[in-house]
Enzyme design. Structure first.
Site, mmCIF file in Angstrom:
data_model
loop_
_atom_site.group_PDB
_atom_site.id
_atom_site.type_symbol
_atom_site.label_atom_id
_atom_site.label_comp_id
_atom_site.label_asym_id
_atom_site.label_seq_id
_atom_site.Cartn_x
_atom_site.Cartn_y
_atom_site.Cartn_z
ATOM 1 N N GLN A 190 2.920 -2.122 -17.435
ATOM 2 C CA GLN A 190 2.254 -3.270 -16.802
ATOM 3 C C GLN A 190 0.749 -3.030 -16.653
ATOM 4 O O GLN A 190 -0.056 -3.928 -16.901
ATOM 5 C CB GLN A 190 2.849 -3.496 -15.402
ATOM 6 C CG GLN A 190 4.321 -3.854 -15.401
ATOM 7 C CD GLN A 190 4.513 -5.346 -15.586
ATOM 8 O OE1 GLN A 190 3.900 -5.949 -16.463
ATOM 9 N NE2 GLN A 190 5.353 -5.937 -14.768
ATOM 10 N N GLY A 193 -1.062 -0.820 -18.378
ATOM 11 C CA GLY A 193 -1.654 -0.686 -19.713
ATOM 12 C C GLY A 193 -1.958 -2.039 -20.338
ATOM 13 O O GLY A 193 -3.040 -2.263 -20.891
ATOM 14 N N ARG A 223 6.540 4.407 -8.517
ATOM 15 C CA ARG A 223 7.537 4.636 -7.460
ATOM 16 C C ARG A 223 8.360 3.372 -7.219
ATOM 17 O O ARG A 223 7.970 2.266 -7.608
ATOM 18 C CB ARG A 223 6.856 5.093 -6.162
ATOM 19 C CG ARG A 223 5.866 4.118 -5.580
ATOM 20 C CD ARG A 223 5.363 4.622 -4.252
ATOM 21 N NE ARG A 223 4.083 4.036 -3.894
ATOM 22 C CZ ARG A 223 3.641 3.970 -2.657
ATOM 23 N NH1 ARG A 223 4.377 4.436 -1.658
ATOM 24 N NH2 ARG A 223 2.450 3.449 -2.399
ATOM 25 N N ARG A 283 4.180 8.140 -3.107
ATOM 26 C CA ARG A 283 3.594 8.499 -4.412
ATOM 27 C C ARG A 283 3.915 9.956 -4.735
ATOM 28 O O ARG A 283 4.132 10.321 -5.889
ATOM 29 C CB ARG A 283 2.081 8.274 -4.399
ATOM 30 C CG ARG A 283 1.663 6.833 -4.161
ATOM 31 C CD ARG A 283 0.148 6.751 -4.116
ATOM 32 N NE ARG A 283 -0.343 5.414 -3.879
ATOM 33 C CZ ARG A 283 -0.613 4.915 -2.666
ATOM 34 N NH1 ARG A 283 -0.419 5.661 -1.599
ATOM 35 N NH2 ARG A 283 -1.087 3.693 -2.539
ATOM 36 N N ASN A 289 5.985 13.125 -13.201
ATOM 37 C CA ASN A 289 4.684 12.783 -13.777
ATOM 38 C C ASN A 289 3.827 13.995 -14.131
ATOM 39 O O ASN A 289 2.986 13.914 -15.030
ATOM 40 C CB ASN A 289 3.946 11.814 -12.848
ATOM 41 C CG ASN A 289 4.561 10.419 -12.912
ATOM 42 O OD1 ASN A 289 5.414 10.162 -13.761
ATOM 43 N ND2 ASN A 289 4.143 9.517 -12.041
ATOM 44 N N ILE A 310 -4.845 7.215 -13.789
ATOM 45 C CA ILE A 310 -4.295 6.301 -12.779
ATOM 46 C C ILE A 310 -2.934 6.797 -12.282
ATOM 47 O O ILE A 310 -2.486 6.452 -11.200
ATOM 48 C CB ILE A 310 -4.154 4.869 -13.368
ATOM 49 C CG1 ILE A 310 -5.521 4.346 -13.834
ATOM 50 C CG2 ILE A 310 -3.546 3.912 -12.360
ATOM 51 C CD1 ILE A 310 -5.500 2.897 -14.336
ATOM 52 N N ARG A 344 -8.814 -3.189 -1.510
ATOM 53 C CA ARG A 344 -7.820 -3.705 -0.553
ATOM 54 C C ARG A 344 -8.453 -3.831 0.839
ATOM 55 O O ARG A 344 -8.284 -4.850 1.516
ATOM 56 C CB ARG A 344 -6.609 -2.755 -0.504
ATOM 57 C CG ARG A 344 -5.789 -2.833 -1.763
ATOM 58 C CD ARG A 344 -4.593 -1.885 -1.732
ATOM 59 N NE ARG A 344 -3.767 -2.122 -2.912
ATOM 60 C CZ ARG A 344 -3.102 -1.187 -3.567
ATOM 61 N NH1 ARG A 344 -3.145 0.072 -3.169
ATOM 62 N NH2 ARG A 344 -2.382 -1.494 -4.620
ATOM 63 N N HIS A 358 -5.422 9.689 -2.476
ATOM 64 C CA HIS A 358 -4.791 8.369 -2.662
ATOM 65 C C HIS A 358 -3.331 8.470 -2.233
ATOM 66 O O HIS A 358 -2.413 8.393 -3.034
ATOM 67 C CB HIS A 358 -4.906 7.971 -4.130
ATOM 68 C CG HIS A 358 -4.318 6.621 -4.427
ATOM 69 N ND1 HIS A 358 -4.700 5.470 -3.792
ATOM 70 C CD2 HIS A 358 -3.370 6.238 -5.320
ATOM 71 C CE1 HIS A 358 -4.019 4.441 -4.265
ATOM 72 N NE2 HIS A 358 -3.200 4.890 -5.196
HETATM 73 C C1 LMR Z 1 -1.189 1.646 -5.656
HETATM 74 O O1 LMR Z 1 -1.849 2.059 -4.695
HETATM 75 O O2 LMR Z 1 -0.949 0.458 -5.840
HETATM 76 C C2 LMR Z 1 -0.688 2.630 -6.673
HETATM 77 O O3 LMR Z 1 -1.005 3.926 -6.278
HETATM 78 C C3 LMR Z 1 0.764 2.485 -6.942
HETATM 79 C C4 LMR Z 1 1.631 2.864 -5.756
HETATM 80 O O4 LMR Z 1 2.636 3.554 -5.970
HETATM 81 O O5 LMR Z 1 1.372 2.433 -4.638
#
Ligand code: LMR
Length: 321
Positions: free
Chosen positions: A13, A15, A85, A91, A98, A121, A154, A178
């Site tokens: 998705q 990509g 996930r 994650r 991964n 990513i 966000r 992250h």
């Molecule tokens: C995100 O923040 O959207 C990505 O890291 C995918 C996820 O698993 O949340």
């Protein structure tokens, strides 16, 4: 001037969305790569987007492939390979699968696109981008992780909704890993240049509302995973990575938060984690070191500790083959 070449590793998705956005932004020719079992998907998406180009009005060659030789000469490689996930997972739960994927992909990139700027990513992001740099052996300024741009986008959206203003007038920084320990920085986030703490003093919002927005930002990826039910976010992650690729290809000198290798900045050495950086034709041209108050430092240190333990887990998985 010859068109630039962008290789997208993973034709899922994200990509496919990357391939579309790269064309729409005239970034160059695109190779969508996936493993042999998914070659049809890579070729199908490439052909579909190529057929969109006359309607959208851009020129780019699109190819799908499962042969690493086809990424040869890529100026930028964006890696989304691996699995997303599912609801209820963090994650970090993805590290077992991964890490092996990134180990293999890194070798393919090293052999076939040795001069590329690589944007990772794949989750868990900070550990995976560190592994990519180790496997490729590329200089750290040419290997970065996409996370801070997404987390900050966000945060900006939720703030714009709270203040009922344009997203364009909201700036925000989310640093750290992250993951659940990411560090949305209220003090460094603004509406039209006015820092959020001043907006609380002016009575435009309350600290409680900001705290809720911070938490929603931290849970931003999980919120989408829960809604989709079968996959994770792809539009916003793709747009975030494309902004980084564009900053590099067009030497824009954007100041954006990315997972970058720290070499003593923020008191951290030899670890990838989200910090503001300048991206231009030299890749990561500078790590911008903002000062933290005691609370922010405690949050950042907690995030560093979380990323370090994931890196340890990653090393063990790779060593075990
Ligand atoms: C995100 O923040 O959207 C990505 O890291 C995918 C996820 O698993 O949340």
């Amino acid at each position: 001037m010859a068109r630039k070449k962008i290789a997208l590793i993973g034709a899922g998705q994200i990509g496919g969305t990357l391939a579309l956005l790269a064309g729409q932004k005239d970034l160059g020719d695109i190779v969508l790569f996936d493993i042999p079992q998914a070659e049809g998907t890579a070729k199908g998406k490439a052909l579909d987007i190529a057929q969109l180009s006359p309607v959208a009005g851009f020129d780019a060659n699109y190819a799908g492939s499962s042969n690493y030789k086809d990424i040869a000469g890529a100026d930028v490689v964006i890696v989304t390979a691996g699995v997303p996930r599912k609801p209820g997972m963090t994650r970090d739960d993805l590290v077992g699968i991964n890490a092996k994927v990134i180990n293999a992909v890194g070798k393919g990139i090293k052999e076939n696109a040795p001069d590329a700027f690589v944007i990772v990513i794949t989750n868990p992001l900070d550990a995976m981008v560190g592994l990519m740099q180790e496997v490729t052996g590329f200089p750290a300024n040419r290997v970065v992780g996409m996370a801070g741009v997404l987390d900050s986008a966000r945060f900006r959206l939720f703030l714009a909704e709270e203040f009922k203003v344009s997203v364009q007038d909201v700036t925000a920084f989310v640093l750290g890993g992250h993951g659940d320990t990411m560090v949305p920085l209220i003090r460094y986030s603004t509406v039209a240049g006015i820092p959020l703490p001043d907006l609380v003093k002016m009575g435009w919002t309350t600290q409680e509302k900001l705290d809720k927005i911070v938490q929603r930002t931290r849970d931003g990826g999980a919120e989408i995973v829960g809604l989709l039910g079968n996959g994770s976010a792809f539009y916003a992650p793709a747009a975030s990575a494309i902004s980084m690729a564009e900053a590099y290809l067009k030497d824009k000198k954007r100041v954006i938060p990315c997972a970058a290798l720290l070499n003593g900045e923020y008191g951290v050495k030899g670890l990838y984690i989200g910090v503001p950086v300048v991206i231009g034709k030299g890749g990561v041209e500078k790590v911008v070191e903002v000062s933290f108050n005691a609370d922010e430092k405690a949050m950042f240190d907690k995030s560093v500790a979380a990323v370090k333990s994931l890196v340890e887990a990653t090393k063990k998985i790779v060593a075990a083959g």
